[in-house]
Design a protein around this motif. Structure first.
Motif, PDB file in Angstrom:
ATOM      1  N   ASP A  66      -4.312 -15.644  12.124  1.00 23.96           N
ATOM      2  CA  ASP A  66      -4.917 -15.611  10.624  1.00 23.96           C
ATOM      3  C   ASP A  66      -6.554 -15.451  11.761  1.00 23.96           C
ATOM      4  N   TYR A 117     -12.839  -3.232   8.996  1.00 25.83           N
ATOM      5  CA  TYR A 117     -12.086  -4.557   8.609  1.00 25.83           C
ATOM      6  C   TYR A 117     -13.390  -5.463   8.622  1.00 25.83           C
ATOM      7  N   SER A 143     -14.467  -4.891   4.833  1.00 27.30           N
ATOM      8  CA  SER A 143     -13.248  -5.534   4.355  1.00 27.30           C
ATOM      9  C   SER A 143     -12.875  -7.397   3.747  1.00 27.30           C
ATOM     10  N   ARG A 144     -13.491  -7.659   5.402  1.00 24.22           N
ATOM     11  CA  ARG A 144     -12.930  -9.302   5.452  1.00 24.22           C
ATOM     12  C   ARG A 144     -14.194 -10.077   5.211  1.00 24.22           C
ATOM     13  N   ALA A 147      -8.035   1.853   3.963  1.00 22.51           N
ATOM     14  CA  ALA A 147      -6.931   0.641   3.742  1.00 22.51           C
ATOM     15  C   ALA A 147      -6.088   1.014   4.672  1.00 22.51           C
ATOM     16  N   MET A 148      -5.739   1.739   4.994  1.00 20.03           N
ATOM     17  CA  MET A 148      -5.549   2.657   6.475  1.00 20.03           C
ATOM     18  C   MET A 148      -5.753   1.395   7.590  1.00 20.03           C
ATOM     19  N   VAL A 189      -7.757  -0.877   7.681  1.00 17.66           N
ATOM     20  CA  VAL A 189      -7.587  -2.635   7.546  1.00 17.66           C
ATOM     21  C   VAL A 189      -6.538  -2.896   7.945  1.00 17.66           C
ATOM     22  N   ARG A 190      -5.218  -2.255   7.219  1.00 17.52           N
ATOM     23  CA  ARG A 190      -3.856  -2.924   8.061  1.00 17.52           C
ATOM     24  C   ARG A 190      -3.521  -2.409   9.102  1.00 17.52           C
ATOM     25  N   ALA A 191      -4.209  -1.050   9.304  1.00 13.36           N
ATOM     26  CA  ALA A 191      -4.030  -1.367  11.229  1.00 13.36           C
ATOM     27  C   ALA A 191      -4.582  -1.938  12.528  1.00 13.36           C
ATOM     28  N   ALA A 199      -5.425  -4.996  11.252  1.00 12.80           N
ATOM     29  CA  ALA A 199      -4.835  -6.369  10.969  1.00 12.80           C
ATOM     30  C   ALA A 199      -4.038  -6.820  11.971  1.00 12.80           C
ATOM     31  N   ARG A 200      -2.824  -6.088  11.847  1.00 10.62           N
ATOM     32  CA  ARG A 200      -1.515  -5.333  12.879  1.00 10.62           C
ATOM     33  C   ARG A 200      -2.161  -6.068  13.990  1.00 10.62           C
TER      34      ARG A 200
END
Length: 113
Positions: free
Chosen positions: A4, A53, A56-57, A78-79, A81-83, A85-86
């Motif tokens: 992380d 990203y 948001s972080r 939101a998509m 940020v999630r993508a 992060a992956r």
């Protein structure tokens, strides 16, 4: 490899959305105006995703505020940020880039204060 990236929010270090936009734009060689434009070129899109990203972080702004700054719908942010992060979790190079950009974002805020 760590799993992380550092959370600057938890450490009490915050940067603004505008700081994240400037850092991402500079790193990818595009303008901050381009990040909020409707263009989807291969240079602008990755910069926009990283900017979302980072924003948001590194601050307590909600995704709706980040979406307004990037002229995007909140579900798209939101998509992103999630993508992202992956991708960061799956790739050491992306992890290193994430840490570098997050440090630059927070340094940019400290210089302005």
């Amino acid at each position: 490899m760590e799993t992380d990236p550092p959370s600057f929010k938890r450490a009490g270090i915050q940067a603004g959305v505008d700081d994240a936009l400037r850092v991402a734009a500079k790193h990818f060689g595009v303008s901050v105006t381009d990040l909020g434009s409707a263009r989807r070129t291969s240079l602008i899109h990755p910069a926009r995703v990283w900017a979302a990203y980072l924003a948001s972080r590194t601050n307590d702004e909600n995704l709706a505020s980040i979406a307004r700054n990037l002229n995007r719908d909140v579900t798209i942010i939101a998509m992103y940020v999630r993508a992202q992060a992956r991708l960061i979790a799956a790739n050491e190079e992306n992890f290193r880039l994430c840490c570098k950009l997050m440090r630059q974002t927070c340094k940019a805020r400290r210089r302005l204060e």
